[in-house]
Design an enzyme around this catalytic site. Structure first.
Site, PDB file in Angstrom:
ATOM      1  N   ALA A  98       4.818 -20.249  23.275  1.00 54.65           N
ATOM      2  CA  ALA A  98       5.718 -21.289  23.800  1.00 54.65           C
ATOM      3  C   ALA A  98       5.876 -21.273  25.312  1.00 54.65           C
ATOM      4  CB  ALA A  98       7.101 -21.219  23.147  1.00 54.65           C
ATOM      5  N   ALA A  99       5.098 -20.443  26.020  1.00 55.21           N
ATOM      6  CA  ALA A  99       5.209 -20.416  27.483  1.00 55.21           C
ATOM      7  C   ALA A  99       4.856 -21.769  28.087  1.00 55.21           C
ATOM      8  CB  ALA A  99       4.320 -19.326  28.054  1.00 55.21           C
ATOM      9  N   GLY A 100       3.723 -22.343  27.654  1.00 52.93           N
ATOM     10  CA  GLY A 100       3.311 -23.641  28.172  1.00 52.93           C
ATOM     11  C   GLY A 100       4.268 -24.749  27.795  1.00 52.93           C
ATOM     12  N   ASP A 101       4.785 -24.702  26.577  1.00 53.07           N
ATOM     13  CA  ASP A 101       5.744 -25.721  26.124  1.00 53.07           C
ATOM     14  C   ASP A 101       7.040 -25.643  26.919  1.00 53.07           C
ATOM     15  OD1 ASP A 101       3.900 -26.450  24.149  1.00 53.07           O
ATOM     16  OD2 ASP A 101       4.757 -25.035  22.700  1.00 53.07           O
TER      17      ASP A 101
END
Length: 301
Positions: A250-253
């Site tokens: 979920a880093a990119g999200d």
């Protein structure tokens, strides 16, 4: 305050923690197993809402326990779920995630209801889109529904943001024509453009290729190095914050949802918005799970 509508995926994540990734044929003991809210679309919506935007969602879940859980979790966040349909003959999307002690992950997705909602459902909730500043989509739900949402947005003067993940070999021209901003990572950039990203010069070449498709703003995320941007004659790299990552899920999200929460519609503050998104994702990677790891605005201060 921005108003953001997300069209895309809602998953229940099943996460398994291991010391190292298993080799083919290998059996190993796990360190921990847990369930949490996930799905690229839902993660981006949670990130935007926790940065205090008005956040709407268009998507679908199944009529099952996982769907009930995801509706409850997203409702607790204060996200408007009036555009989320419950489908009787589809299972709620689920993701199976393996995370090792280095913080790297391997993810397998069952799309279920995410790939079953239709452009007609999008049309029924067109007013949510028209009342937004940004509409954000990914590739974990039907392309036809995304094209419909972006077309409605373009006609209403609403900016569209495409996160082309998971990567597709061919992205429909009809979608690219109604995309204002695209946010791929290095791998997705190479698939989209055929240009291997190795340095800032190749990042600029790849961005120029994407601009030629009619896309105004390009952000290419480059992992621990940060993010490269190219918009309206301005370009550069905004460095990431240096932290000890334990789980990159979920880093990119988080980056996309948080960044869009403060982004100006004319992209005039893009550098500031990217730095804010970088700060949010730097907190996410220091925690386990997808949605449980996403920070609130007061933490970023």
């Amino acid at each position: 305050m921005n108003t953001i509508t997300i069209i895309g995926s809602i998953n229940l994540d099943r996460t398994i923690r291991v010391k190292q990734m298993p080799k083919p044929g290998e059996t190993m003991h796990t360190k921990e197993i847990f369930s949490a809210g996930g799905g690229k679309g839902a993660n981006q919506a949670v990130a935007a809402k926790r940065s205090e935007t008005v956040t709407n969602f268009i998507g679908a879940v199944g009529n099952d326990a996982a769907g009930d859980m995801m509706r409850e979790l997203l409702s607790e966040e204060g996200i408007d779920l009036s555009g989320v349909q419950t489908l009787e003959k589809q299972a709620t999307g689920q993701a199976y995630i393996i995370v090792d002690d280095q913080g790297e992950n391997s993810i397998m997705i069952h799309s279920g209801a995410n790939n079953a909602f239709t452009p007609q459902q999008v049309k029924e909730h067109a007013e949510l889109i028209k009342a937004s500043d940004f509409v954000i989509a990914q590739f974990e739900s039907t392309l036809e529904s995304t094209i419909e949402a972006f077309t409605i947005a373009r006609q209403a003067g609403v900016k569209t943001i495409l996160n082309p993940a998971p990567a597709l070999e061919e992205v429909p021209e009809d979608l690219l024509k109604v995309t204002d901003m695209i946010i791929p990572n290095e791998t997705e950039t190479e698939i989209l453009t055929g240009i291997k990203v190795t340095d800032e010069a190749s990042l600029k070449t790849a961005s120029d290729h994407l601009h030629q498709l009619g896309i105004e703003a390009v952000i290419i995320t480059i992992g621990s190095k940060g993010a490269f941007y190219d918009v309206n004659g301005r370009s550069g790299i905004i460095p990431a914050f240096k932290v000890n990552a334990v789980d990159t899920t979920a880093a990119g999200d988080t980056f996309i949802g948080a960044m869009s929460s403060i982004l100006a519609k004319d992209f005039s503050n893009l550098e500031q918005a990217i730095e804010y998104g970088n700060k949010a994702s730097s907190l996410t990677v220091q925690r386990f799970g997808a949605q449980p790891s996403i920070p609130y605005k007061n933490e970023l201060k």
